[in-house]
Design a protein around this motif. Structure first.
Motif, PDB file in Angstrom:
ATOM      1  N   PRO A   1       5.043  -4.070  -6.732  1.00 12.23           N
ATOM      2  CA  PRO A   1       5.123  -3.059  -5.675  1.00 12.23           C
ATOM      3  C   PRO A   1       3.944  -2.078  -5.724  1.00 12.23           C
ATOM      4  O   PRO A   1       3.273  -1.940  -6.754  1.00 12.23           O
ATOM      5  N   ALA A   2       3.720  -1.385  -4.610  1.00 11.22           N
ATOM      6  CA  ALA A   2       2.689  -0.345  -4.549  1.00 11.22           C
ATOM      7  C   ALA A   2       3.084   0.786  -5.501  1.00 11.22           C
ATOM      8  O   ALA A   2       4.266   1.024  -5.738  1.00 11.22           O
ATOM      9  N   SER A   3       2.097   1.457  -6.054  1.00 13.01           N
ATOM     10  CA  SER A   3       2.379   2.555  -6.975  1.00 13.01           C
ATOM     11  C   SER A   3       1.223   3.543  -6.974  1.00 13.01           C
ATOM     12  O   SER A   3       0.163   3.284  -6.408  1.00 13.01           O
ATOM     13  N   LEU A   4       1.451   4.677  -7.612  1.00  9.90           N
ATOM     14  CA  LEU A   4       0.417   5.684  -7.790  1.00  9.90           C
ATOM     15  C   LEU A   4      -0.052   5.617  -9.240  1.00  9.90           C
ATOM     16  O   LEU A   4       0.751   5.464 -10.148  1.00  9.90           O
ATOM     17  N   ALA A   5      -1.361   5.748  -9.458  1.00 10.58           N
ATOM     18  CA  ALA A   5      -1.910   5.652 -10.810  1.00 10.58           C
ATOM     19  C   ALA A   5      -2.844   6.829 -11.073  1.00 10.58           C
ATOM     20  O   ALA A   5      -3.709   7.132 -10.246  1.00 10.58           O
ATOM     21  N   PRO A   6      -2.690   7.511 -12.217  1.00  7.61           N
ATOM     22  CA  PRO A   6      -3.636   8.573 -12.562  1.00  7.61           C
ATOM     23  C   PRO A   6      -4.978   7.964 -12.956  1.00  7.61           C
ATOM     24  O   PRO A   6      -5.031   6.912 -13.585  1.00  7.61           O
ATOM     25  N   VAL A   7      -6.067   8.643 -12.556  1.00  2.88           N
ATOM     26  CA  VAL A   7      -7.418   8.147 -12.808  1.00  2.88           C
ATOM     27  C   VAL A   7      -8.272   9.302 -13.316  1.00  2.88           C
ATOM     28  O   VAL A   7      -8.121  10.440 -12.865  1.00  2.88           O
ATOM     29  N   PHE A   8      -9.169   9.010 -14.250  1.00  3.00           N
ATOM     30  CA  PHE A   8     -10.128  10.015 -14.730  1.00  3.00           C
ATOM     31  C   PHE A   8     -11.525   9.517 -14.432  1.00  3.00           C
ATOM     32  O   PHE A   8     -11.880   8.390 -14.773  1.00  3.00           O
TER      33      PHE A   8
ATOM     34  N   ARG B   1       0.848  -6.064  -4.424  1.00  5.87           N
ATOM     35  CA  ARG B   1       0.103  -7.301  -4.597  1.00  5.87           C
ATOM     36  C   ARG B   1       0.992  -8.354  -5.255  1.00  5.87           C
ATOM     37  O   ARG B   1       2.083  -8.039  -5.725  1.00  5.87           O
ATOM     38  N   GLU B   2       0.480  -9.538  -5.291  1.00  9.21           N
ATOM     39  CA  GLU B   2       1.210 -10.623  -5.951  1.00  9.21           C
ATOM     40  C   GLU B   2       0.547 -10.934  -7.285  1.00  9.21           C
ATOM     41  O   GLU B   2      -0.674 -10.903  -7.408  1.00  9.21           O
ATOM     42  N   GLY B   3       1.365 -11.214  -8.277  1.00  8.85           N
ATOM     43  CA  GLY B   3       0.851 -11.568  -9.588  1.00  8.85           C
ATOM     44  C   GLY B   3       1.486 -12.869 -10.047  1.00  8.85           C
ATOM     45  O   GLY B   3       2.387 -13.390  -9.410  1.00  8.85           O
TER      46      GLY B   3
END
Length: 93
Positions: free
Chosen positions: A73-80, A58-60
């Motif tokens: 850039p695209a990334s992976l994020a841990p979620v609970f 995305r753009e910020g």
């Protein structure tokens, strides 16, 4: 509650030494981290689920210079996600 307070609470409730409680907590954290890194989901029925979600690129904007666009850039994020029993226990009060 920080990690040392959590270790003390686990030791008290499980009647383990603080050293053993810390080993158990570290083992749990390492196991969850390894599972998430390999793309697995960790489900603890009644407590919640740890999983990995993909964040799209995305753009910020830089708050100091609003005109400047930054590409994130695209990334992976841990979620609970909390389970039903945990939600009920928290909302009991």
């Amino acid at each position: 509650m920080n990690k040392s307070e959590l270790v003390a609470s686990i030791a008290e409730k499980s009647e383990l030494s603080k050293k053993d409680a810390e080993k158990a907590l570290n083992g749990f954290l390492d196991s969850v981290q390894e599972a998430l890194a390999s793309g697995e989901k960790v489900q603890l029925v009644g407590f919640g689920t740890f999983e990995v979600r993909e964040r799209k690129a995305r753009e910020g904007r830089n708050p100091r210079n609003p005109e400047e666009v930054i590409k994130i850039p695209a990334s992976l994020a841990p979620v609970f996600r909390s389970g039903k029993a945990l939600k009920e226990a928290v909302n009991k009060k």
